[in-house]
Design an enzyme around this catalytic site. Structure first.
Site, short mmCIF file in Angstrom:
data_model
loop_
_atom_site.label_atom_id
_atom_site.label_comp_id
_atom_site.label_asym_id
_atom_site.label_seq_id
_atom_site.Cartn_x
_atom_site.Cartn_y
_atom_site.Cartn_z
N ARG A 191 0.84 -1.61 0.17
CA ARG A 191 -0.03 -0.43 0.42
C ARG A 191 0.64 0.93 0.14
O ARG A 191 1.92 1.10 0.91
CB ARG A 191 -1.15 0.37 1.43
CG ARG A 191 -2.26 -1.65 0.91
CD ARG A 191 -3.38 -0.38 0.42
NE ARG A 191 -4.12 -1.55 0.00
CZ ARG A 191 -4.31 -2.24 -0.81
NH1 ARG A 191 -3.57 -3.02 -1.66
NH2 ARG A 191 -5.46 -3.34 -1.01
N GLU A 232 -3.44 7.54 -4.78
CA GLU A 232 -3.85 7.04 -6.69
C GLU A 232 -5.64 7.43 -6.98
O GLU A 232 -6.52 7.95 -5.72
CB GLU A 232 -4.21 5.43 -6.24
CG GLU A 232 -2.56 4.59 -5.94
CD GLU A 232 -2.99 2.71 -5.16
OE1 GLU A 232 -4.06 2.22 -6.16
OE2 GLU A 232 -1.71 2.77 -4.51
N HIS A 265 -1.56 -0.25 -10.07
CA HIS A 265 -1.45 -1.15 -9.45
C HIS A 265 -1.96 -2.04 -9.66
O HIS A 265 -3.61 -2.47 -9.36
CB HIS A 265 -2.50 0.07 -8.31
CG HIS A 265 -2.38 -0.89 -6.99
ND1 HIS A 265 -3.28 -0.44 -5.69
CD2 HIS A 265 -2.42 -2.53 -6.71
CE1 HIS A 265 -3.22 -1.37 -4.75
NE2 HIS A 265 -3.45 -2.19 -4.93
C1 GLV Z 1 -5.11 -5.20 -3.87
O1 GLV Z 1 -4.36 -4.41 -3.89
C2 GLV Z 1 -5.66 -6.29 -2.69
O2 GLV Z 1 -5.66 -5.94 -1.58
O3 GLV Z 1 -5.77 -7.28 -3.47
#
Ligand code: GLV
Ligand code: GLV
Length: 326
Positions: free
Chosen positions: A241, A270, A288
């Site tokens: 994250r 983001e 991401h």
């Molecule tokens: C993606 O970032 C997730 O947490 O699945």
């Protein structure tokens, strides 16, 4: 007939599970395949029995109250659930589920991609070539860091961290890790990893890969002081994250050569990328994509849907993160 709101188009296999269990009419999928606005989310959830949401949506007390007292589950299409106020859901006796397990290997693959790309300047090299700047093979052109035989430091040794450690074996790496909980000794032996404190992790690692959840304790865990403690040849990878890293501090460390490079898949805000990061050549930036393989995204959809099916059919949702409400 229960009513289910899916906030964004997900792979068919998940929707099919919902259609089979409750009929097509029971399911409302938000019409647009882009981020839903807050007001459409608040309106869409009203009167629903189940919510299938994605990680960019803030699921808080206001939203749970907007849904109404009939809401029986919030199924997050992600393993991380820092977008959800779980305490608020728990207070309302609403189970929250995530999608653990299925995306472990896919996310480790992506973290490894970032590690290799940042170490060997893969995207920088491609930009150079595509810009027409490559004139000849050069003895010192775009040199990077060796991966094989180096020390990999893992920050957060959950499922994905462990999958990362397994991948390091083929590169004959030494693997060290830090976490709030230590692995059982037998598992450490199996993975050939050593537990260290944060100071040692920063000092000894040639590569650091972040695999912790986002919590107050992990927010800005990597900032000015940490970059100063890392090797100038070190590479930092984040597929967990964004807020685990202090982005302006990272941009400064990259610019000053305090560390060699970084590979990022996640960001503090983001989809906004800090302009100082965009200005750095020595950072690989992806949007991401950690879990973004065809198969894994379908399996995540199935797991999110199966939590809803279980809950609405009076069974235990298989991957509930606040099972105390059940
Ligand atoms: C993606 O970032 C997730 O947490 O699945
Ligand atoms: C996520 O699934 C983790 O535990 O690493």
């Amino acid at each position: 007939m229960p009513k289910i709101f899916v906030t964004r188009r997900i792979p068919e296999r998940g929707l099919d599970l919902l259609y089979t269990a409750f009929g097509k009419e029971a399911v409302t999928v938000a019409p647009q395949d882009n981020a839903i606005t807050r007001s459409d989310l608040l309106a869409g959830v009203r009167g629903m029995d189940a919510l299938l949401c994605i990680l960019t949506e803030r699921i808080d007390a206001e939203l749970l109250d907007a849904a109404g007292p009939q809401l029986r589950i919030v199924a997050n299409y992600a393993v991380g659930y820092n977008n959800i106020d779980v305490a608020a859901a728990t207070a309302r006796k609403i189970p929250v589920s995530n999608t653990p397990g299925v995306l472990t290997e896919t996310t480790a693959d992506l973290a490894w991609t970032l590690l290799v790309s940042a170490a060997r300047r893969v995207t920088e090299g491609e930009r150079y070539l595509r810009a027409g700047r490559w004139e000849s093979w050069g003895p010192t052109l775009l040199m990077g860091q060796d991966i094989h035989g180096a020390t990999l430091g893992i920050y957060g040794m959950g499922r994905i961290g462990q999958a990362m450690a397994e991948r390091a074996r083929g590169f004959q790496m030494r693997v060290i890790y830090t976490d709030v909980v230590r692995l059982p000794e037998e598992r450490e032996r199996e993975l050939n990893v050593s537990y260290v404190d944060m100071t040692t992790l920063l000092k000894d690692s040639d590569f650091i890969s972040i695999h912790c959840p986002l919590m107050p304790e992990t927010t800005h865990a990597f900032s000015t002081k940490e970059f100063a403690a890392m090797k100038p040849t070190a590479v930092l990878v984040n597929s967990a994250r964004g807020p685990v890293i202090d982005e302006p501090a990272l941009a400064e460390a990259l610019k000053q050569g305090q560390i060699f490079s970084a590979g990022l898949d996640v960001y503090e805000d983001e989809p906004t990328i800090h302009p100082d990061l965009l200005a750095c050549e020595n950072v690989v930036l992806l949007p991401h994509l950690g879990s973004a393989s065809f198969e894994t995204r379908s399996r995540m959809a199935e797991i999110a849907a199966s939590n809803i099916v279980a809950r609405l059919q009076g069974q235990t949702p298989p991957t509930c993160v606040n099972p105390e409400v059940l």
